[in-house]
Scaffold this motif. Structure first.
Motif, PDB file in Angstrom:
ATOM      1  N   LEU A 568      41.373  15.343  38.746  1.00 37.16           N
ATOM      2  CA  LEU A 568      40.216  16.142  39.126  1.00 37.16           C
ATOM      3  C   LEU A 568      38.986  15.655  38.373  1.00 37.16           C
ATOM      4  O   LEU A 568      39.004  15.549  37.142  1.00 37.16           O
ATOM      5  N   GLN A 569      37.919  15.354  39.101  1.00 39.49           N
ATOM      6  CA  GLN A 569      36.646  14.982  38.492  1.00 39.49           C
ATOM      7  C   GLN A 569      35.584  15.975  38.947  1.00 39.49           C
ATOM      8  O   GLN A 569      35.493  16.300  40.136  1.00 39.49           O
ATOM      9  N   THR A 570      34.814  16.474  37.993  1.00 37.15           N
ATOM     10  CA  THR A 570      33.766  17.441  38.316  1.00 37.15           C
ATOM     11  C   THR A 570      32.423  16.970  37.776  1.00 37.15           C
ATOM     12  O   THR A 570      32.357  16.337  36.738  1.00 37.15           O
ATOM     13  N   VAL A 571      31.365  17.310  38.505  1.00 38.09           N
ATOM     14  CA  VAL A 571      29.990  16.994  38.106  1.00 38.09           C
ATOM     15  C   VAL A 571      29.140  18.233  38.378  1.00 38.09           C
ATOM     16  O   VAL A 571      29.193  18.805  39.471  1.00 38.09           O
ATOM     17  N   PHE A 572      28.363  18.659  37.381  1.00 37.86           N
ATOM     18  CA  PHE A 572      27.466  19.792  37.576  1.00 37.86           C
ATOM     19  C   PHE A 572      26.368  19.406  38.558  1.00 37.86           C
ATOM     20  O   PHE A 572      25.691  18.401  38.381  1.00 37.86           O
ATOM     21  N   VAL A 573      26.178  20.221  39.617  1.00 38.10           N
ATOM     22  CA  VAL A 573      25.187  19.873  40.644  1.00 38.10           C
ATOM     23  C   VAL A 573      24.035  20.859  40.737  1.00 38.10           C
ATOM     24  O   VAL A 573      23.087  20.628  41.481  1.00 38.10           O
ATOM     25  N   GLY A 574      24.088  21.944  39.990  1.00 39.67           N
ATOM     26  CA  GLY A 574      22.954  22.865  40.029  1.00 39.67           C
ATOM     27  C   GLY A 574      23.375  24.315  40.093  1.00 39.67           C
ATOM     28  O   GLY A 574      24.568  24.652  40.034  1.00 39.67           O
ATOM     29  N   TYR A 575      22.375  25.181  40.202  1.00 35.83           N
ATOM     30  CA  TYR A 575      22.594  26.630  40.277  1.00 35.83           C
ATOM     31  C   TYR A 575      22.438  27.124  41.713  1.00 35.83           C
ATOM     32  O   TYR A 575      21.472  26.788  42.391  1.00 35.83           O
ATOM     33  N   TYR A 576      23.417  27.939  42.151  1.00 38.51           N
ATOM     34  CA  TYR A 576      23.423  28.481  43.501  1.00 38.51           C
ATOM     35  C   TYR A 576      23.846  29.950  43.446  1.00 38.51           C
ATOM     36  O   TYR A 576      24.327  30.429  42.411  1.00 38.51           O
ATOM     37  N   PRO A 577      23.668  30.715  44.549  1.00 38.29           N
ATOM     38  CA  PRO A 577      23.984  32.146  44.516  1.00 38.29           C
ATOM     39  C   PRO A 577      25.380  32.441  43.962  1.00 38.29           C
ATOM     40  O   PRO A 577      26.349  31.765  44.296  1.00 38.29           O
ATOM     41  N   CYS A 578      25.440  33.449  43.098  1.00 39.69           N
ATOM     42  CA  CYS A 578      26.685  33.815  42.418  1.00 39.69           C
ATOM     43  C   CYS A 578      27.686  34.398  43.415  1.00 39.69           C
ATOM     44  O   CYS A 578      27.325  35.284  44.211  1.00 39.69           O
ATOM     45  N   HIS A 579      28.922  33.926  43.360  1.00 40.50           N
ATOM     46  CA  HIS A 579      29.922  34.338  44.340  1.00 40.50           C
ATOM     47  C   HIS A 579      30.448  35.747  44.090  1.00 40.50           C
ATOM     48  O   HIS A 579      30.977  36.387  44.989  1.00 40.50           O
ATOM     49  N   ASN A 580      30.330  36.249  42.846  1.00 44.88           N
ATOM     50  CA  ASN A 580      30.821  37.591  42.515  1.00 44.88           C
ATOM     51  C   ASN A 580      29.747  38.368  41.750  1.00 44.88           C
ATOM     52  O   ASN A 580      29.977  38.896  40.679  1.00 44.88           O
ATOM     53  N   LYS A 581      28.542  38.404  42.325  1.00 44.75           N
ATOM     54  CA  LYS A 581      27.376  38.945  41.626  1.00 44.75           C
ATOM     55  C   LYS A 581      27.548  40.399  41.199  1.00 44.75           C
ATOM     56  O   LYS A 581      27.124  40.771  40.103  1.00 44.75           O
ATOM     57  N   ASP A 582      28.132  41.232  42.037  1.00 45.32           N
ATOM     58  CA  ASP A 582      28.285  42.645  41.688  1.00 45.32           C
ATOM     59  C   ASP A 582      29.144  42.813  40.432  1.00 45.32           C
ATOM     60  O   ASP A 582      28.825  43.609  39.545  1.00 45.32           O
ATOM     61  N   GLU A 583      30.202  42.050  40.371  1.00 40.77           N
ATOM     62  CA  GLU A 583      31.105  42.103  39.211  1.00 40.77           C
ATOM     63  C   GLU A 583      30.382  41.644  37.934  1.00 40.77           C
ATOM     64  O   GLU A 583      30.524  42.261  36.873  1.00 40.77           O
ATOM     65  N   ILE A 584      29.611  40.582  38.049  1.00 34.90           N
ATOM     66  CA  ILE A 584      28.909  40.037  36.875  1.00 34.90           C
ATOM     67  C   ILE A 584      27.803  40.976  36.421  1.00 34.90           C
ATOM     68  O   ILE A 584      27.620  41.216  35.219  1.00 34.90           O
ATOM     69  N   ILE A 585      27.044  41.525  37.370  1.00 39.30           N
ATOM     70  CA  ILE A 585      25.959  42.450  37.009  1.00 39.30           C
ATOM     71  C   ILE A 585      26.527  43.674  36.303  1.00 39.30           C
ATOM     72  O   ILE A 585      25.966  44.147  35.300  1.00 39.30           O
ATOM     73  N   GLU A 586      27.645  44.164  36.800  1.00 38.34           N
ATOM     74  CA  GLU A 586      28.287  45.325  36.159  1.00 38.34           C
ATOM     75  C   GLU A 586      28.782  44.958  34.759  1.00 38.34           C
ATOM     76  O   GLU A 586      28.658  45.740  33.805  1.00 38.34           O
ATOM     77  N   LYS A 587      29.304  43.749  34.608  1.00 39.26           N
ATOM     78  CA  LYS A 587      29.814  43.298  33.305  1.00 39.26           C
ATOM     79  C   LYS A 587      28.683  43.200  32.275  1.00 39.26           C
ATOM     80  O   LYS A 587      28.834  43.594  31.119  1.00 39.26           O
ATOM     81  N   PHE A 588      27.525  42.683  32.688  1.00 42.87           N
ATOM     82  CA  PHE A 588      26.401  42.549  31.761  1.00 42.87           C
ATOM     83  C   PHE A 588      25.829  43.911  31.361  1.00 42.87           C
ATOM     84  O   PHE A 588      25.378  44.090  30.238  1.00 42.87           O
ATOM     85  N   ASN A 589      25.825  44.843  32.323  1.00 39.65           N
ATOM     86  CA  ASN A 589      25.315  46.196  32.062  1.00 39.65           C
ATOM     87  C   ASN A 589      23.925  46.144  31.421  1.00 39.65           C
ATOM     88  O   ASN A 589      23.646  46.812  30.421  1.00 39.65           O
TER      89      ASN A 589
END
Length: 630
Positions: A568-589
């Motif tokens: 597996l090879q990975t390369v960072f390509v940028g920032y895009y819409p968060c796939h689980n935004k509701d979960e993350i927003i709730e986690k940050f509180n």
């Protein structure tokens, strides 16, 4: 430069050996490579730090920079780009053009650096040369040309890359002297094939470098470019600089700082030199304020195309401030290592590129500074952006103070960062006040209102405001500016026009064909996207994109379920819409109203006293016309 394990260091050693600059051919996997002298590099069997080497023959002299191939140490490669005349891009015949190869190629294009290509490991690969050349032409540039081909066919291939050259060739004229110019102008890219380990193709590459490259011309006045900062074993700070004009001697000054020594390095060893000449890369001792990309007599050249995507907390039993000082020194050396002291938590937070860098950092802290530390609780670095435009207002008017600013906030292109523009008339705000506002905009880290993560991909335009010749003092517009941007973000949040972003990887997964179903199922579970799988003789390649948060530890899973046969090879390509935004927003509180350092509210004055006006009422209190048309 190349992706990891392509054979860069082995090629560098082979070039030095063939020119008589190295008596014994070292090997990376044996830990005795001349250009991997650091103990960590010997243990790991990979290049972690870029190193300089000298290659000379009776006809030419080259300073060679050997750079890391692992994405976690890409900052070392990016730093080298600012001082290159030519690049040698190494492509493994086993892997072909990978995602990281393309990223390196795009960087070379961005910096307009001419490139030679060496296809390595031809001795252990069954694919024909024509197939690899096709891969290069389709995925890098159509004008990648086999320079090991001889006779009329070679000149015909070169001639077809340029209309004027083709006319010249068809008229029977020689085009030999035109080829170096085409290479320098990035109109053609010489390709060589061989095996660095077995010294195959090395003579051809050396002859090509000599024959088809052009020695740069330099200015008479003092000019230079800093490309990296390091510290030697005694702790001396070294400023590595390429001189691009004039001459430099010890005891002379750069930006008010005296140069104590000029060192010319070859691997680990160095000589003290009495004069540095144009084209040379040397390490200067005595400078404390220099930084990678800094121009001496030139504009700075800072690349921010790569960003850390992970943040860790430092955990240690030793003095936390001793650790902070050590990490600050490492931050000085590596622009992609971000060190943050969180006063209220009395903690050190470190932003890094990936897991391999985290492991290396632990070892460096132990071996260089004798400090036992751990980096724990790794979190993804999220960002926020906006999806609509709005006029934002900030007002700061406690007693005997006055300032008001109006901005237009607009969505920017993906991965464009923050862009600031001034469209305010001088009849509205004086030049001095406008400069204060623009400085305040550019100097602050603007945080979003969903999770408190940095804002990106947004354009902020100054469109109006007010000041007072009597009451406006220093700092007033800084306050109004911060409050104004936050007020606009809160307005947009109320309209569901603020978006959470997360970092994404571009990946290439090679697995046995009987594991394709498992892999595709995994990618879908990770909210990833993929192209149609490509079947090879005994394996399948799957290319696509997936969130870093889901794929960060997937390589270990691949090794396990393919019994070591997967890659597996990975390369960072940028920032895009968060796939689980509701979960993350709730986690940050995160409560933007409780973040007093980034308040969206404004301060107005009435009856001789300042009072707070909540963000959604600020437009109706604004004293400069509120002009946004809904």
């Amino acid at each position: 430069m190349a992706h990891v394990d392509a054979g860069k260091t082995t090629l560098s050693e082979s070039l030095m050996y063939k020119t008589g600059n190295l008596c014994k051919l070292g090997r990376v996997d044996n830990g005795d490579a001349f250009l991997d002298p650091d103990e960590l590099e010997k243990k790991r069997g990979i290049t972690i730090f870029s190193h300089n080497a000298k290659i000379s023959s009776p006809n030419f002299e080259i300073t060679l920079l050997d750079t890391p191939g692992h994405i976690d140490f890409a900052s070392q490669t990016i730093e080298a780009l600012s001082v290159l005349d030519y690049a040698i891009l190494v492509v493994s015949a086993l892997d072909g053009v990978t995602g990281y190869t393309k990223q390196l190629w795009n960087l070379l294009k961005k910096y307009q650096i001419p490139a030679f290509i060496f296809v390595n490991k031809m001795d252990i690969h069954e694919v024909a040369k024509t197939s690899i050349l096709k891969d290069l032409q389709e995925n890098l540039d159509a004008n990648c040309i086999d320079f090991m081909e001889k006779g009329d066919k070679f000149y015909e291939n070169v001639a077809t890359t340029d209309e004027n050259l083709l006319d010249k060739y068809l008229n029977g004229e020689s085009i030999e002297e035109d080829i170096p110019k085409l290479v320098a102008q990035r109109k053609i890219f010489p390709v060589y094939f061989g095996s660095a380990l077995k010294l195959d193709g090395i003579d051809d590459l050396l002859q090509g470098l000599e024959k088809w490259s052009i020695e740069p011309q330099y200015e008479n006045q003092l000019q230079g470019r800093v490309h990296k900062i390091t510290h030697d074993q005694k702790g001396e700070r070294l400023t590595w600089m390429k001189l691009l004009g004039g001459n430099l001697k010890p005891k002379e000054e750069i930006n008010g700082e005296k140069i104590n020594q000029i060192r010319s390095y070859n691997g680990e060893k160095y000589d003290l030199v009495n004069e540095m000449n144009p084209g040379q890369i040397c390490a200067l001792v005595g400078l404390t304020k220099t930084y990678p990309g800094q121009g001496i007599g030139l504009q700075d050249l800072i690349d921010d195309s790569l960003k850390p995507v992970l943040v860790y907390k430092v955990e240690t039993d030793v003095d936390i401030f001793e650790c902070l000082n050590a990490l600050r020194q490492l931050e000085d050396e590596d622009p992609l290592l971000h060190v943050d002291w969180v006063e209220e938590l009395q903690e050190i937070h470190v932003e890094i590129m990936g897991e391999v860098q985290r492991e290396i950092l632990k070892q460096i802290m132990k071996e260089r500074f004798n400090l036992d530390v751990d980096f724990v609780e790794g979190n993804i670095l999220y960002k926020e952006t906006i999806t609509n435009k709005i006029e934002a207002v900030g007002h700061f008017e406690p007693l005997r103070h006055y300032s008001e600013v109006h901005f237009l906030l607009e969505p920017g292109a993906p991965n464009s960062g923050l862009v600031f523009e001034n469209k305010c008339d001088l009849e509205v705000l004086s030049k001095n006040w406008q400069e204060q506002i623009m400085t305040a905009l550019e100097s602050k880290t603007h945080l979003g209102v969903l999770t408190g993560s940095p804002i990106t991909d947004m354009k902020v335009t100054l469109i109006g405001g007010r000041g007072s010749n009597v009451h406006t003092v220093g700092g007033d517009f800084r306050e109004a500016t911060s409050r104004g941007v936050r007020q606009g973000l809160m307005e947009l949040k109320s309209k569901n026009a603020v978006q959470l972003l997360e970092p994404w990887y571009e990946f290439e997964l090679e697995i046995p064909q009987d594991q394709v179903g498992r892999a595709l199922n995994d990618i879908q579970k990770m909210s990833g996207k993929f192209d149609a799988p490509e079947n090879l003789a005994t394996s399948t390649i799957i290319k696509g994109r997936a969130p870093v948060s889901e794929m960060i530890s997937y390589s270990e899973n691949v090794r396990n379920y393919t019994h070591g046969q997967g890659r597996l090879q990975t390369v960072f390509v940028g920032y895009y819409p968060c796939h689980n935004k509701d979960e993350i927003i709730e986690k940050f509180n995160y409560d933007p109203m409780s973040d007093l350092e980034n308040t969206p509210n404004s301060v107005f004055c009435s009856h001789g006293a300042g009072h707070t006006v909540v963000w959604y009422e600020v437009p109706s209190h604004a004293q400069y016309p509120y002009t946004y048309k809904w």
